[in-house]
Write a protein that holds these residues in place. Structure first.
Motif, PDB file in Angstrom:
ATOM      1  N   VAL A 304      39.459 -54.069 -55.211  1.00 52.21           N
ATOM      2  CA  VAL A 304      39.689 -54.690 -56.517  1.00 52.21           C
ATOM      3  C   VAL A 304      38.377 -55.235 -57.070  1.00 52.21           C
ATOM      4  O   VAL A 304      38.041 -55.049 -58.244  1.00 52.21           O
ATOM      5  N   SER A 305      37.612 -55.896 -56.198  1.00 53.76           N
ATOM      6  CA  SER A 305      36.332 -56.473 -56.611  1.00 53.76           C
ATOM      7  C   SER A 305      35.361 -55.395 -57.095  1.00 53.76           C
ATOM      8  O   SER A 305      34.756 -55.514 -58.161  1.00 53.76           O
ATOM      9  N   VAL A 306      35.221 -54.341 -56.303  1.00 53.23           N
ATOM     10  CA  VAL A 306      34.322 -53.245 -56.674  1.00 53.23           C
ATOM     11  C   VAL A 306      34.842 -52.527 -57.914  1.00 53.23           C
ATOM     12  O   VAL A 306      34.072 -52.121 -58.790  1.00 53.23           O
ATOM     13  N   GLY A 307      36.170 -52.394 -58.010  1.00 53.39           N
ATOM     14  CA  GLY A 307      36.757 -51.740 -59.175  1.00 53.39           C
ATOM     15  C   GLY A 307      36.455 -52.483 -60.464  1.00 53.39           C
ATOM     16  O   GLY A 307      36.171 -51.867 -61.496  1.00 53.39           O
ATOM     17  N   LEU A 308      36.503 -53.820 -60.403  1.00 48.00           N
ATOM     18  CA  LEU A 308      36.143 -54.623 -61.567  1.00 48.00           C
ATOM     19  C   LEU A 308      34.709 -54.347 -62.002  1.00 48.00           C
ATOM     20  O   LEU A 308      34.425 -54.121 -63.184  1.00 48.00           O
ATOM     21  N   ALA A 309      33.794 -54.352 -61.029  1.00 51.94           N
ATOM     22  CA  ALA A 309      32.375 -54.168 -61.347  1.00 51.94           C
ATOM     23  C   ALA A 309      32.041 -52.723 -61.678  1.00 51.94           C
ATOM     24  O   ALA A 309      31.332 -52.443 -62.654  1.00 51.94           O
ATOM     25  N   ALA A 310      32.552 -51.790 -60.861  1.00 54.87           N
ATOM     26  CA  ALA A 310      32.243 -50.374 -61.084  1.00 54.87           C
ATOM     27  C   ALA A 310      32.844 -49.870 -62.387  1.00 54.87           C
ATOM     28  O   ALA A 310      32.266 -49.017 -63.067  1.00 54.87           O
ATOM     29  N   GLY A 311      34.007 -50.408 -62.751  1.00 53.83           N
ATOM     30  CA  GLY A 311      34.620 -50.012 -64.011  1.00 53.83           C
ATOM     31  C   GLY A 311      33.772 -50.413 -65.208  1.00 53.83           C
ATOM     32  O   GLY A 311      33.851 -49.796 -66.272  1.00 53.83           O
ATOM     33  N   CYS A 312      32.943 -51.444 -65.010  1.00 59.43           N
ATOM     34  CA  CYS A 312      32.068 -51.911 -66.090  1.00 59.43           C
ATOM     35  C   CYS A 312      30.773 -51.113 -66.206  1.00 59.43           C
ATOM     36  O   CYS A 312      30.036 -51.283 -67.182  1.00 59.43           O
ATOM     37  N   ILE A 313      30.480 -50.266 -65.221  1.00 58.50           N
ATOM     38  CA  ILE A 313      29.204 -49.538 -65.215  1.00 58.50           C
ATOM     39  C   ILE A 313      28.981 -48.738 -66.502  1.00 58.50           C
ATOM     40  O   ILE A 313      27.910 -48.834 -67.116  1.00 58.50           O
ATOM     41  N   PRO A 314      29.964 -47.925 -66.956  1.00 59.28           N
ATOM     42  CA  PRO A 314      29.722 -47.183 -68.199  1.00 59.28           C
ATOM     43  C   PRO A 314      29.483 -48.100 -69.401  1.00 59.28           C
ATOM     44  O   PRO A 314      28.674 -47.780 -70.277  1.00 59.28           O
ATOM     45  N   ILE A 315      30.181 -49.236 -69.443  1.00 62.23           N
ATOM     46  CA  ILE A 315      30.051 -50.165 -70.572  1.00 62.23           C
ATOM     47  C   ILE A 315      28.668 -50.815 -70.566  1.00 62.23           C
ATOM     48  O   ILE A 315      27.973 -50.857 -71.594  1.00 62.23           O
ATOM     49  N   VAL A 316      28.269 -51.322 -69.384  1.00 64.65           N
ATOM     50  CA  VAL A 316      26.966 -51.971 -69.269  1.00 64.65           C
ATOM     51  C   VAL A 316      25.852 -50.967 -69.539  1.00 64.65           C
ATOM     52  O   VAL A 316      24.923 -51.225 -70.321  1.00 64.65           O
ATOM     53  N   GLY A 317      25.934 -49.807 -68.893  1.00 63.40           N
ATOM     54  CA  GLY A 317      24.892 -48.793 -69.042  1.00 63.40           C
ATOM     55  C   GLY A 317      24.696 -48.370 -70.484  1.00 63.40           C
ATOM     56  O   GLY A 317      23.559 -48.286 -70.973  1.00 63.40           O
ATOM     57  N   TYR A 318      25.806 -48.139 -71.180  1.00 65.06           N
ATOM     58  CA  TYR A 318      25.710 -47.697 -72.574  1.00 65.06           C
ATOM     59  C   TYR A 318      25.091 -48.781 -73.453  1.00 65.06           C
ATOM     60  O   TYR A 318      24.214 -48.508 -74.283  1.00 65.06           O
ATOM     61  N   ASN A 319      25.533 -50.021 -73.265  1.00 66.03           N
ATOM     62  CA  ASN A 319      25.020 -51.108 -74.113  1.00 66.03           C
ATOM     63  C   ASN A 319      23.574 -51.468 -73.791  1.00 66.03           C
ATOM     64  O   ASN A 319      22.816 -51.834 -74.688  1.00 66.03           O
ATOM     65  N   ILE A 320      23.185 -51.342 -72.520  1.00 71.73           N
ATOM     66  CA  ILE A 320      21.771 -51.540 -72.178  1.00 71.73           C
ATOM     67  C   ILE A 320      20.935 -50.450 -72.836  1.00 71.73           C
ATOM     68  O   ILE A 320      19.874 -50.711 -73.408  1.00 71.73           O
ATOM     69  N   GLY A 321      21.440 -49.194 -72.750  1.00 71.05           N
ATOM     70  CA  GLY A 321      20.735 -48.084 -73.386  1.00 71.05           C
ATOM     71  C   GLY A 321      20.646 -48.246 -74.890  1.00 71.05           C
ATOM     72  O   GLY A 321      19.658 -47.840 -75.513  1.00 71.05           O
ATOM     73  N   ALA A 322      21.659 -48.890 -75.489  1.00 69.17           N
ATOM     74  CA  ALA A 322      21.690 -49.097 -76.940  1.00 69.17           C
ATOM     75  C   ALA A 322      21.071 -50.431 -77.355  1.00 69.17           C
ATOM     76  O   ALA A 322      21.171 -50.840 -78.515  1.00 69.17           O
ATOM     77  N   LYS A 323      20.461 -51.153 -76.396  1.00 67.10           N
ATOM     78  CA  LYS A 323      19.773 -52.438 -76.666  1.00 67.10           C
ATOM     79  C   LYS A 323      20.724 -53.546 -77.101  1.00 67.10           C
ATOM     80  O   LYS A 323      20.329 -54.465 -77.801  1.00 67.10           O
TER      81      LYS A 323
END
Length: 464
Positions: A304-323
């Motif tokens: 559950v813990s990893v799922g919470l964080a790993a599920g956020c990877i696409p969101i974080v990655g995209y927004n970091i890439g988009a500044k």
């Protein structure tokens, strides 16, 4: 056009995106964890297997985690890289990294299968399978069949985060669930009706893994944001150097379980032989069976813990890439609160209901020593789970920011330096109890480091 470029990751509310991506990811990881746990529940409640089968299952479990570690390293690394590439508009990097990941996964899975087949007996003894003759026989039977499903298991697990990065978290969840449901249905048939024992548990598991792999293969021809081409498939060393480091933390978080369980299992065998009760042949397998069960429950919580964080990877990655660091910061705050809530809920369960938990795993068929050691193990080994979940979420968030080196080093400190180190040292002074103390001490020391990192992440995302 927006859907193909995943632009909604920069536009929708953070809370909405978290629900959309983390819930399917959590379910996918929970279902993946349940593969082995379901086997153990049915094995434990089969009178002709019992704690011997449980101990055998515990010896084999780390070896399936090795395969999972390889798969998530490739899959999670590819997922983070694809998300960042899409956010930056680099579509060629996206489809080539996916094709490269597929080829790499297939090659590694075949190699691992060969290693398991050749060195089977040595590997099982290394992970505590030789605690007594009956446990070893059960472990060998189970491991032989599980090995045959390694390529399918790795492909399905590797593709799961890749499918999420393509904007289809629900399909990723469904593919894993389909295999797990198949396993749950056929496990009791194979174990109780056909009386196939450990082979039956393994065959049901393999069948579910094949179904998941087939669904993932089908998805390759129906991708949304990324379109694969013939030139997508190949070993692109330049891309591998970019996306594999992003999956190192996921790899270490899994492979460290293997190192930790190897240390724990061997300490259990060594110090169990010195225990007044568990030195007796008929009880020798109990500590290994019990600690295996406790770690399976911990695996559920960590899923559950990893799922919470790993599920956020696409969101974080995209927004970091988009500044859009403001959105990345908001997400981090919500993630930390969610991680603490998960850990606290799990803590209440193990402290208040340990007897009920162990009853699920065939306690009615075992001695009073089995239940007594299990209750103590649950309450001691898992007493600092809120810190463990926060630690895990922080490390994976660093990974999603592209800080692979920092995340990897910190994971190594937690899982290898602390996890293995204390598991080996503490039993010298406290025997079997020392094994149980090793987990909370590791989580406490790691949290001190994580707290410093949390402050640094806040400052960086605020631009200070």
């Amino acid at each position: 056009m927006e859907q193909k470029s995943n632009a909604f990751l920069e536009q929708e509310r953070i809370g909405t995106l978290m629900r959309k991506f983390t819930v399917p990811c959590i379910i996918s990881l929970l279902v993946a964890a349940l593969y082995n746990i379901v086997d153990q529940v049915f094995i434990a409640n089969a009178s002709y297997l019992g704690s011997y089968g449980n101990a055998a299952n515990n010896a084999v479990f780390p070896l399936t985690v090795v395969a999972l570690a390889m798969a998530v390293m490739i899959g999670d690394g590819c997922c983070a890289f694809v998300s960042i590439s899409l956010g930056a508009g680099k579509e060629d990097d996206s489809h080539r990294s996916i094709g490269c990941s597929i080829i790499l996964c297939i090659l590694i899975s075949l190699l691992l299968t060969a290693v398991y087949c050749i060195f089977q007996d040595r590997i099982l003894i290394m992970f505590g399978g030789g605690v007594n003759a009956e446990t070893f026989a059960n472990a060998k039977e189970y491991f032989t069949w599980i090995t045959a499903g390694i390529p399918f298991y790795m492909f399905g697990q590797m593709m799961n985060p890749v499918i999420r990065s393509d904007g289809s978290p629900k399909f990723a969840m469904a593919s894993i669930m389909a295999g797990a449901v198949f396993n749950i249905i056929f496990d009791p048939i194979c174990i109780f009706v056909l009386k196939w024992g450990m082979m039956g548990a393994a065959v049901a598991t393999i069948a579910g893994q094949i179904l998941t792999a087939l669904l993932a293969f089908w998805y390759l021809f129906h991708m949304k944001a990324v379109k694969l081409k013939k030139e997508s498939f190949g070993i692109f060393r330049g891309l591998m150097k970019k996306f594999l480091p992003m999956g190192i933390t996921s790899f270490l978080s899994q492979i460290s379980v293997v190192a930790s369980m190897a240390a724990v299992n061997n300490m259990i065998v060594k110090y169990g032989a010195a225990d007044e009760i568990f030195r007796q042949a008929e009880y020798a397998q109990i500590p290994m069976a019990v600690v295996g069960i406790v770690m399976k429950f911990f695996q559920i919580v960590i899923s559950v813990s990893v799922g919470l964080a790993a599920g956020c990877i696409p969101i974080v990655g995209y927004n970091i890439g988009a500044k859009r660091t403001d959105r990345a910061l908001e997400l981090f705050k919500k993630l930390l609160m969610a991680e603490f809530a998960v850990g606290l809920a799990a803590l209440l369960v193990v402290e208040l209901l340990p007897g009920q938990l162990i009853s699920i795993f065939g306690a009615a068929n075992e001695s009073t020593y089995y239940r007594g050691f299990a209750v103590k193990a649950f309450r001691t080994y898992l007493c600092l789970m809120p810190l463990a979940t926060i630690n895990k979420g922080t490390f994976i968030y660093l990974q999603s920011m592209g800080k692979a080196v920092q995340s990897s080093v910190l994971s190594m400190i937690r899982e290898i330096v602390f996890g293995v180190g204390w598991a080996v040292l503490l039993p010298i002074f406290w025997g079997l109890n020392g094994v149980l103390y090793s987990m909370p001490l590791s989580d406490l020391l790691t949290f001190i480091i994580a707290a410093v990192l949390i402050v640094k992440i806040f400052r960086e995302l605020k631009g200070r």
